[in-house]
Design a protein around this motif. Sequence first.
Motif, PDB file in Angstrom:
ATOM      1  N   LEU A 119       3.231   5.894  -3.097  1.00 47.67           N
ATOM      2  CA  LEU A 119       4.409   6.653  -3.557  1.00 47.67           C
ATOM      3  C   LEU A 119       4.594   6.620  -5.070  1.00 47.67           C
ATOM      4  N   GLN A 120       4.067   5.612  -5.732  1.00 50.72           N
ATOM      5  CA  GLN A 120       4.319   5.397  -7.153  1.00 50.72           C
ATOM      6  C   GLN A 120       3.962   6.593  -8.048  1.00 50.72           C
ATOM      7  N   PRO A 121       2.833   7.268  -7.838  1.00 46.00           N
ATOM      8  CA  PRO A 121       2.517   8.398  -8.726  1.00 46.00           C
ATOM      9  C   PRO A 121       3.529   9.548  -8.642  1.00 46.00           C
ATOM     10  N   THR A 122       4.236   9.669  -7.521  1.00 44.04           N
ATOM     11  CA  THR A 122       5.189  10.776  -7.363  1.00 44.04           C
ATOM     12  C   THR A 122       6.573  10.427  -7.900  1.00 44.04           C
ATOM     13  N   MET A 123       6.783   9.172  -8.299  1.00 42.79           N
ATOM     14  CA  MET A 123       8.100   8.729  -8.769  1.00 42.79           C
ATOM     15  C   MET A 123       8.298   9.056 -10.246  1.00 42.79           C
ATOM     16  N   ASN A 124       9.511   9.512 -10.574  1.00 37.68           N
ATOM     17  CA  ASN A 124       9.887   9.756 -11.955  1.00 37.68           C
ATOM     18  C   ASN A 124      11.058   8.829 -12.265  1.00 37.68           C
ATOM     19  N   PRO A 125      10.807   7.689 -12.948  1.00 40.99           N
ATOM     20  CA  PRO A 125      11.878   6.724 -13.213  1.00 40.99           C
ATOM     21  C   PRO A 125      13.077   7.310 -13.945  1.00 40.99           C
ATOM     22  N   ALA A 126      12.882   8.388 -14.676  1.00 33.42           N
ATOM     23  CA  ALA A 126      13.991   9.008 -15.405  1.00 33.42           C
ATOM     24  C   ALA A 126      15.002   9.645 -14.449  1.00 33.42           C
ATOM     25  N   LYS A 127      14.563  10.025 -13.242  1.00 34.52           N
ATOM     26  CA  LYS A 127      15.449  10.655 -12.270  1.00 34.52           C
ATOM     27  C   LYS A 127      16.121   9.640 -11.350  1.00 34.52           C
ATOM     28  N   ALA A 128      15.807   8.352 -11.502  1.00 35.41           N
ATOM     29  CA  ALA A 128      16.399   7.316 -10.652  1.00 35.41           C
ATOM     30  C   ALA A 128      17.851   7.081 -11.033  1.00 35.41           C
ATOM     31  N   THR A 129      18.704   6.907 -10.018  1.00 30.21           N
ATOM     32  CA  THR A 129      20.112   6.581 -10.272  1.00 30.21           C
ATOM     33  C   THR A 129      20.287   5.077 -10.173  1.00 30.21           C
ATOM     34  N   ASP A 130      21.224   4.545 -10.955  1.00 31.13           N
ATOM     35  CA  ASP A 130      21.484   3.110 -10.899  1.00 31.13           C
ATOM     36  C   ASP A 130      22.120   2.765  -9.556  1.00 31.13           C
ATOM     37  N   TYR A 131      21.670   1.662  -8.972  1.00 30.91           N
ATOM     38  CA  TYR A 131      22.186   1.249  -7.665  1.00 30.91           C
ATOM     39  C   TYR A 131      23.644   0.817  -7.770  1.00 30.91           C
ATOM     40  N   SER A 132      24.439   1.262  -6.812  1.00 30.57           N
ATOM     41  CA  SER A 132      25.833   0.864  -6.709  1.00 30.57           C
ATOM     42  C   SER A 132      26.190   0.786  -5.228  1.00 30.57           C
TER      43      SER A 132
ATOM     44  N   GLN B 177       0.828  -1.208   0.000  1.00 34.57           N
ATOM     45  CA  GLN B 177       0.000   0.000   0.000  1.00 34.57           C
ATOM     46  C   GLN B 177       0.865   1.262   0.000  1.00 34.57           C
ATOM     47  N   GLU B 178       1.953   1.225   0.765  1.00 35.83           N
ATOM     48  CA  GLU B 178       2.861   2.371   0.792  1.00 35.83           C
ATOM     49  C   GLU B 178       3.508   2.573  -0.572  1.00 35.83           C
ATOM     50  N   TRP B 179       3.884   1.479  -1.221  1.00 36.33           N
ATOM     51  CA  TRP B 179       4.485   1.551  -2.565  1.00 36.33           C
ATOM     52  C   TRP B 179       3.500   2.168  -3.552  1.00 36.33           C
TER      53      TRP B 179
ATOM     54  N   LYS C  71      24.566   1.173   5.209  1.00 39.87           N
ATOM     55  CA  LYS C  71      23.311   0.490   4.892  1.00 39.87           C
ATOM     56  C   LYS C  71      22.176   1.481   4.719  1.00 39.87           C
ATOM     57  N   VAL C  72      21.276   1.163   3.791  1.00 40.59           N
ATOM     58  CA  VAL C  72      20.051   1.921   3.606  1.00 40.59           C
ATOM     59  C   VAL C  72      18.893   0.938   3.470  1.00 40.59           C
ATOM     60  N   GLU C  73      17.726   1.365   3.885  1.00 38.54           N
ATOM     61  CA  GLU C  73      16.530   0.552   3.723  1.00 38.54           C
ATOM     62  C   GLU C  73      15.765   1.121   2.537  1.00 38.54           C
ATOM     63  N   VAL C  74      15.487   0.265   1.556  1.00 40.88           N
ATOM     64  CA  VAL C  74      14.854   0.713   0.320  1.00 40.88           C
ATOM     65  C   VAL C  74      13.518  -0.004   0.146  1.00 40.88           C
ATOM     66  N   LEU C  75      12.482   0.744  -0.221  1.00 42.73           N
ATOM     67  CA  LEU C  75      11.173   0.163  -0.496  1.00 42.73           C
ATOM     68  C   LEU C  75      11.061  -0.080  -1.995  1.00 42.73           C
ATOM     69  N   PHE C  76      10.946  -1.359  -2.347  1.00 44.76           N
ATOM     70  CA  PHE C  76      10.721  -1.762  -3.734  1.00 44.76           C
ATOM     71  C   PHE C  76       9.283  -2.240  -3.857  1.00 44.76           C
ATOM     72  N   GLU C  77       8.859  -2.545  -5.066  1.00 44.81           N
ATOM     73  CA  GLU C  77       7.506  -3.053  -5.274  1.00 44.81           C
ATOM     74  C   GLU C  77       7.313  -4.369  -4.526  1.00 44.81           C
ATOM     75  N   ASP C  78       8.379  -5.190  -4.425  1.00 41.90           N
ATOM     76  CA  ASP C  78       8.314  -6.479  -3.721  1.00 41.90           C
ATOM     77  C   ASP C  78       8.295  -6.326  -2.208  1.00 41.90           C
ATOM     78  N   GLY C  79       8.723  -5.186  -1.691  1.00 41.98           N
ATOM     79  CA  GLY C  79       8.800  -4.971  -0.248  1.00 41.98           C
ATOM     80  C   GLY C  79      10.089  -4.251   0.117  1.00 41.98           C
ATOM     81  N   ARG C  80      10.338  -4.130   1.411  1.00 42.12           N
ATOM     82  CA  ARG C  80      11.547  -3.454   1.901  1.00 42.12           C
ATOM     83  C   ARG C  80      12.758  -4.371   1.813  1.00 42.12           C
TER      84      ARG C  80
END
Length: 134
Positions: free
Chosen positions: A77-90, A72-74, A119-128
């Motif tokens: 948040l989804q409408p506010t996300m702009n995939p073009a501004k996402a940085t590749d994970y490293s 539900q949290e994902w 460490k960071v906690e990241v929320l993905f579509e699959d979960g945290r």
Amino acid sequence: MQDATLSVGDSIEGRCTKCRKNTAHIIVTLVEENPGKVQCTVCNREHKYRPPTAARKPAARRTVDPKEAERQEWQALQPTMNPAKATDYSMDATYKVNALINHPKFGLGVVQRVVGPQKVEVLFEDGRKMMRCQ
């Protein structure tokens, strides 16, 4: 406070400090018509009188399972996300809260919190997920 006059030797209910529950006690001393010291009839320990505690309500059970709450949290948040501004994970990069990252396996994610220096906690579509970083 009391309906009847109390006297030494009377039985009274109180909280036992050793049994850690409400039990019957015998009054040993009185202080201004109130029980001073009492003796537990279960463990025979003598201690300062403590009034009986009220029964606690059982803890409320969670009605929403944590995975469903994350979904539900994902979705919120989804409408506010702009995939073009996402940085590749490293693992060598540093991240701030609310940063968008693109992970090769988990997809688009939002940094929820910085857990420690690496460490960071990241929320993905699959979960945290807990992710390593610089």
